[in-house]
Structure formats: structure tokens, C-alpha cells
Design an enzyme around this catalytic site. Structure first.
Site, mmCIF file in Angstrom:
data_model
loop_
_atom_site.group_PDB
_atom_site.id
_atom_site.type_symbol
_atom_site.label_atom_id
_atom_site.label_comp_id
_atom_site.label_asym_id
_atom_site.label_seq_id
_atom_site.Cartn_x
_atom_site.Cartn_y
_atom_site.Cartn_z
ATOM 1 N N ASN A 155 -3.215 46.458 44.718
ATOM 2 C CA ASN A 155 -5.045 48.100 45.295
ATOM 3 C C ASN A 155 -5.247 47.101 45.542
ATOM 4 O OD1 ASN A 155 -3.986 49.422 42.893
ATOM 5 N ND2 ASN A 155 -5.130 49.176 40.333
ATOM 6 N N HIS A 156 -5.873 48.704 46.431
ATOM 7 C CA HIS A 156 -6.999 49.002 47.438
ATOM 8 C C HIS A 156 -7.938 49.155 46.382
ATOM 9 C CE1 HIS A 156 -3.798 49.279 51.373
ATOM 10 N NE2 HIS A 156 -3.900 49.986 50.325
ATOM 11 N N ASN A 157 -9.353 47.862 47.402
ATOM 12 C CA ASN A 157 -10.323 48.124 47.534
ATOM 13 C C ASN A 157 -10.679 48.965 48.166
ATOM 14 O OD1 ASN A 157 -10.309 45.444 45.606
ATOM 15 N ND2 ASN A 157 -10.578 44.080 47.362
#
Length: 232
Positions: A155-157
Site C-alpha cells: 500500500n502507498h503511504n
């Protein structure tokens, strides 16, 4: 001829039996296609690897093949791409098959290499699958999967509003799918999910959380619909 070919196929799948309605022209075309697949599988000899009965469709591509490990009778459909740019590589068990145009890709970037992808024995996955392995993806033995499976163990922060999301890095928890699962077509599984053995995922589901063994789940996001029991 039919009985001879059937015995050869049973080396890969002991339970296989030709349908009585199969006509001879279809059988001959099947033999032609499979023979060429076996011949294409011999190309891995150029990388000092044993084919082990590998069957490759047209346009199959490998990247970083030294980190790709496989058992007997790996079958990859037309235009499948396998990229093992990773820390721990890609591992296919015995009798694994992927449909045409599938992508098995651990990493897409050279600056933050992902972990691994592990596929168990006797796993069949339909066409147009996308399997990422950045945070580790494991699929257990005897799973059957429809077309367009999508797994994203990353997942992207996005918490910092002052920095573009693409510069905030990623989080990785991994995905684990247990043995003997049936996954319908167009299912998406997101990072951090663990699916218990013997579970069923309805077509079109988006799985955002974990479920225990023998769960029947479906929906967007996926919910528990029922639990498999001896009585059900």
C-alpha cells in the site's frame, strides 16, 4: 491414441479422463498445441535450468530467471510475464498453471525490491491474473482460481499532506491464501489479508480483511456469507 495421450496427461493430473464426446479433430489439435508448448519449454535449458516438463505458450517472458524456481509440469499460457526482481524470488510448486496474459511480478522498481511469490502444488489460475509480490504473496496447494485475479501486497503511504503520495513510500504486510481455496473470477485481494484454508471467494469480491478457514465470502468489501461445514 486417446488412451495413450490420457495416460501421459495423468502423469500431471492422475484424475484426468477425456470426455467420451471428444472428437478426433479436437484431440489432434490439442496434441499439436501441447507438443509445441513442450518444445518452447526447452528454452530454459539456455539458462542452465531443467525444463521438468515445462509447457510454455507463445510469447512467454522471464526476467531474472536465476531467482525463479519451479517444480514439475509448470504450464504458462500465451504472453505470460514472470519477473523475479526480488529478495527471495518466485517459487512454483508441481503442476502449477497460469492462463494467458497473466503477470507474476514481485517488483516494478529497482530502488525498493520486493520480497517473494510462493505458489503451492496443483494450483490453477485463470487468464489475465496480476500477482504482485512486493510484501510477499503465498498461495497454498490445490487452489483453483478464475480469471482476472488481482493480488496487491503493498500500500502507498499517504498521511503527510505536504508531500506527494508517490514520494511517501509504501507499507507491506503480505498476503496469504491457504490450501484448497476456490476463488472466483475478478477477485481483488489487498495487502495484509490472510484467507484460511478451504475458503471460497465469490466472483467480483474485493477482499480487504482476513477470514478464517472454510469461510464463504463475497461482496465489495467482502463479508462472511457462510461457513462451510459437513452439514452444509
Amino acid at each position: 491414441m486417446k488412451s495413450i495421450i490420457q495416460k501421459i496427461i495423468q502423469l500431471r493430473n492422475p484424475n484426468f479422463k477425456f470426455d467420451d464426446a471428444l472428437n478426433i479433430s479436437a484431440l489432434l489439435q490439442f496434441i499439436w498445441v501441447q507438443s509445441w508448448s513442450l518444445i518452447r519449454g526447452l528454452k530454459v535449458i539456455l539458462f542452465l535450468k531443467s525444463p521438468k516438463g515445462m509447457m510454455l505458450g507463445k510469447g512467454v517472458e522471464f526476467f531474472n530467471i536465476s531467482k525463479i524456481h519451479y517444480g514439475k509440469f509448470l504450464r504458462l499460457g500465451n504472453h505470460v510475464h514472470v519477473s523475479a526482481l526480488s529478495k527471495n524470488g518466485i517459487q512454483f510448486g508441481d503442476n502449477v498453471s497460469f492462463g494467458a496474459f497473466s503477470r507474476i511480478i514481485v517488483s516494478t522498481s529497482l530502488n525498493d525490491i520486493g520480497d517473494q511469490i510462493k505458489i503451492g502444488n496443483n494450483v490453477g489460475i485463470g487468464e489475465f491474473a496480476y500477482l504482485g509480490g512486493a510484501g510477499s504473496l503465498e498461495i497454498g496447494d490445490d487452489c483453483i482460481v478464475g480469471q482476472y485475479l488481482s493480488c496487491h501486497p503493498e500500500n502507498h503511504n499517504y498521511q503527510d499532506l505536504t508531500i506527494p503520495i508517490r514520494h511517501q513510500g509504501v507499507s507491506r504486510k503480505g498476503i496469504k491464501i491457504g490450501k484448497n481455496c476456490w476463488i472466483g473470477s475478478k477477485v481483488t485481494v489487498l495487502d495484509g489479508v490472510a484467507i484460511g484454508a478451504g475458503s471460497i471467494i465469490a466472483a467480483g469480491s474485493v477482499v480487504t480483511k482476513s477470514f478464517p478457514e472454510n469461510s464463504i465470502i463475497g461482496g465489495v468489501p467482502a463479508k462472511l456469507l457462510k461457513t462451510r461445514t459437513h452439514e452444509s
